[in-house]
Write a protein that holds these residues in place. Structure first.
Motif, PDB file in Angstrom:
ATOM      1  N   VAL A  88       0.849  -1.186   0.000  1.00 15.19           N
ATOM      2  CA  VAL A  88       0.000   0.000   0.000  1.00 15.19           C
ATOM      3  C   VAL A  88       0.887   1.239   0.000  1.00 15.19           C
ATOM      4  O   VAL A  88       1.849   1.328   0.778  1.00 15.19           O
ATOM      5  N   ALA A  89       0.563   2.199  -0.867  1.00 15.42           N
ATOM      6  CA  ALA A  89       1.222   3.508  -0.867  1.00 15.42           C
ATOM      7  C   ALA A  89       0.155   4.573  -0.672  1.00 15.42           C
ATOM      8  O   ALA A  89      -0.840   4.594  -1.397  1.00 15.42           O
ATOM      9  N   THR A  90       0.373   5.466   0.285  1.00 17.63           N
ATOM     10  CA  THR A  90      -0.650   6.459   0.616  1.00 17.63           C
ATOM     11  C   THR A  90      -0.193   7.894   0.426  1.00 17.63           C
ATOM     12  O   THR A  90      -1.009   8.809   0.498  1.00 17.63           O
ATOM     13  N   GLU A  91       1.076   8.133   0.178  1.00 17.92           N
ATOM     14  CA  GLU A  91       1.570   9.491   0.038  1.00 17.92           C
ATOM     15  C   GLU A  91       1.439   9.975  -1.403  1.00 17.92           C
ATOM     16  O   GLU A  91       1.529   9.189  -2.348  1.00 17.92           O
ATOM     17  N   GLY A  92       1.275  11.282  -1.579  1.00 14.65           N
ATOM     18  CA  GLY A  92       1.304  11.850  -2.907  1.00 14.65           C
ATOM     19  C   GLY A  92       2.669  11.697  -3.542  1.00 14.65           C
ATOM     20  O   GLY A  92       3.701  11.717  -2.846  1.00 14.65           O
ATOM     21  N   ASP A  93       2.683  11.518  -4.862  1.00 13.57           N
ATOM     22  CA  ASP A  93       3.922  11.355  -5.633  1.00 13.57           C
ATOM     23  C   ASP A  93       4.716  10.118  -5.207  1.00 13.57           C
ATOM     24  O   ASP A  93       5.936  10.061  -5.389  1.00 13.57           O
ATOM     25  N   GLU A  94       4.032   9.140  -4.696  1.00 11.89           N
ATOM     26  CA  GLU A  94       4.696   7.908  -4.275  1.00 11.89           C
ATOM     27  C   GLU A  94       4.177   6.749  -5.107  1.00 11.89           C
ATOM     28  O   GLU A  94       2.969   6.509  -5.187  1.00 11.89           O
ATOM     29  N   ASN A  95       5.101   6.025  -5.736  1.00 11.18           N
ATOM     30  CA  ASN A  95       4.731   4.790  -6.415  1.00 11.18           C
ATOM     31  C   ASN A  95       4.581   3.674  -5.388  1.00 11.18           C
ATOM     32  O   ASN A  95       5.281   3.645  -4.376  1.00 11.18           O
ATOM     33  N   THR A  96       3.695   2.757  -5.643  1.00 10.21           N
ATOM     34  CA  THR A  96       3.610   1.584  -4.783  1.00 10.21           C
ATOM     35  C   THR A  96       4.831   0.704  -4.991  1.00 10.21           C
ATOM     36  O   THR A  96       5.481   0.280  -4.044  1.00 10.21           O
ATOM     37  N   VAL A  97       5.143   0.438  -6.271  1.00  8.23           N
ATOM     38  CA  VAL A  97       6.358  -0.296  -6.627  1.00  8.23           C
ATOM     39  C   VAL A  97       7.079   0.491  -7.703  1.00  8.23           C
ATOM     40  O   VAL A  97       6.471   0.892  -8.705  1.00  8.23           O
ATOM     41  N   LEU A  98       8.392   0.694  -7.523  1.00  3.35           N
ATOM     42  CA  LEU A  98       9.201   1.473  -8.451  1.00  3.35           C
ATOM     43  C   LEU A  98      10.443   0.668  -8.846  1.00  3.35           C
ATOM     44  O   LEU A  98      11.193   0.212  -7.973  1.00  3.35           O
ATOM     45  N   LEU A  99      10.635   0.501 -10.161  1.00  2.00           N
ATOM     46  CA  LEU A  99      11.827  -0.137 -10.701  1.00  2.00           C
ATOM     47  C   LEU A  99      12.648   0.895 -11.453  1.00  2.00           C
ATOM     48  O   LEU A  99      12.097   1.691 -12.216  1.00  2.00           O
TER      49      LEU A  99
END
Length: 460
Positions: free
Chosen positions: A83-94
């Motif tokens: 789970v990602a809840t912040e703005g400008d945040e990816n849940t998963v980033l490669l």
């Protein structure tokens, strides 16, 4: 004189004309429409609104953050919920050549973007983002978002590639597409179920810098304004799929890009059926917009044309594809709000292969339309009936036919059957420009049909 022949007056040459056929009643087939119902995702809390203070400048993807970040590593995740809840945040980033396999995962995203361009072009705030020559496989998983600018699966950059298999996607807010590729990124998907609710949230999309998306066995559903089933500023191919866009067209191609359909059924409900255009926003290079469909079904419940072309060169080829639309306008090539006034018409080449076509073909004074009827294609309608087109061209092979429903003005007319027996005029007149060398076979003369119609020269 035989009742199925006509005489070319002034030359004495006999032209045999068949008058017994009619194709107008066989043009419209009932399309298969599927309304996709998706259970709501399991978010806690209220839907968030647009970000405060307006959009901010685009960030470099190297500065993006994620709940899980894979930087140049090879890894595998199975059976997790992220789970990602912040703005400008990816849940998963490669990034930086990372390689990742996700299997039986649930990815959940909230928190709005601060940059519309960052989200649209670079994957800022996407649920899953692959960038920087990374590669990923996502299997048997579910992806949800309820925040602005949260595209579900995003691939950007040369040699970045995402494989998607048996994945369910549901996005709820604006600018939150299902699959999205930019700057030559690639997504290949099989067995996907994509639902979007927000505006500008096409289930399948490419954006700036082009991208490649290939999808097989998909169910696509969108509700928002400006959210066609497919929006291409790259190259998108869809096979054996079904889609419905409640608030937009079936499909849109912008600029020098393409959509290809095989055994696919799409339904649109607003404005037009398929739109080919150039906005000059910088998202799509200038060139030929291409649309191809084979063994497919296109349904438009909108009031506009089945094919709408403006401010671009465009080509469309249909092969054995059913068309259903209520407007009676098959093609409209014209000017709109994009481009420079008096220079923003269209140039459209439309080819039918084993097609049943019905409806009028229109173009305005700065637009050109070329229609090619091939391999037993039938057209029931009028071409340039208002005499407005800059140029209207019709090319027919001997096995194709035209059932004329109104007086038509064809600048250049070519028919491999020079007896004209593949035309039924229904008492209407076909006008051609005798000054065009391609029309020399008509000798600049009036030719009469036994059903009361004629083909004769006109002054442009």
């Amino acid at each position: 004189m035989n009742k199925n022949s006509c005489r070319i007056w002034a030359t004495g040459l006999i032209i045999s004309l068949t008058t017994g056929f009619s194709i107008c009643n066989a043009q419209t087939d009932t399309t298969f429409q599927q309304t996709v119902q998706e259970p709501p995702p399991f978010f806690d809390g209220a839907m968030q609104g647009p970000p405060p203070g307006g959009m901010q400048p685009t960030k470099n993807s190297n500065t993006f953050k994620g709940a899980y970040v894979f930087d140049g590593v090879k890894d595998r995740l199975v059976g997790k919920t992220i789970v990602a809840t912040e703005g400008d945040e990816n849940t998963v980033l490669l990034k930086n050549g990372a390689q990742l396999t996700l299997e039986s995962m649930i990815l959940n995203k909230s928190g709005d973007t601060t940059s519309g361009d960052g989200s649209n072009f670079n994957g800022q705030n996407a649920v899953f983002l692959a960038t920087g020559n990374s590669a990923a496989t996502i299997k048997n998983s579910e992806i949800y978002s309820n925040s602005e600018g949260s595209n579900a699966i995003f691939a950007t950059g040369d040699q970045t590639k995402v494989i998607v298999q048996n994945v369910k996607i549901h996005t709820q807010s604006n600018s939150s597409r299902g699959l999205d590729a930019t700057y030559n990124g690639t997504i290949i998907a099989d067995d996907v179920h994509i639902t979007t609710e927000g505006a500008h949230s096409a289930p399948l999309a490419t954006d700036r810098g082009e991208g490649t998306v290939t999808v097989t066995n998909a169910i696509l559903s969108s509700d928002g304004e400006g959210s066609p089933c497919i929006y291409s500023t790259g190259n998108i191919t869809v096979n054996n799929s079904v889609g419905n866009a409640a608030g937009s067209e079936c499909a849109v191609v912008e600029g020098k890009n393409s959509i290809t359909l095989n055994a696919t059924s799409l339904t649109g409900n607003v404005k037009n059926g398929v739109m080919l255009y150039q906005s000059f926003s910088g998202d799509a290079n200038t060139g030929i917009a291409r649309f191809n469909a084979k063994d497919s079904t296109l349904t438009s419940n909108a009031t506009g044309a089945m094919f709408y072309v403006t401010n671009t060169q465009a080509e469309a080829t249909l092969e054995n594809t059913k068309l259903n639309f209520p407007s009676g306008v098959l093609i409209n090539v014209t000017s709109d709000r994009w481009g420079k006034e008096n220079a923003n018409g269209g140039e459209f080449i439309f080819t039918g292969i084993r097609q049943k076509l019905a409806g009028d073909i229109l173009a305005n004074s700065i637009s050109t339309i070329t229609v090619n009827l091939t391999q037993n294609t039938t057209l029931c309608g009028a071409i340039n009936k208002d005499k407005t087109a800059k140029k209207a061209i019709l090319n027919m092979d001997a096995n194709s036919s035209w059932d004329v429903t109104d007086d038509s003005y064809v600048t250049i007319f070519s028919d491999a059957d020079q007896t004209l027996s593949n035309i039924k005029t229904n008492g209407h007149t076909i006008y051609y420009n005798a000054n065009e060398t391609e029309n020399s076979w008509l000798r600049g003369e009036t030719h009469y049909f036994v059903d009361g119609g004629k083909i004769e020269p006109f002054v442009p």
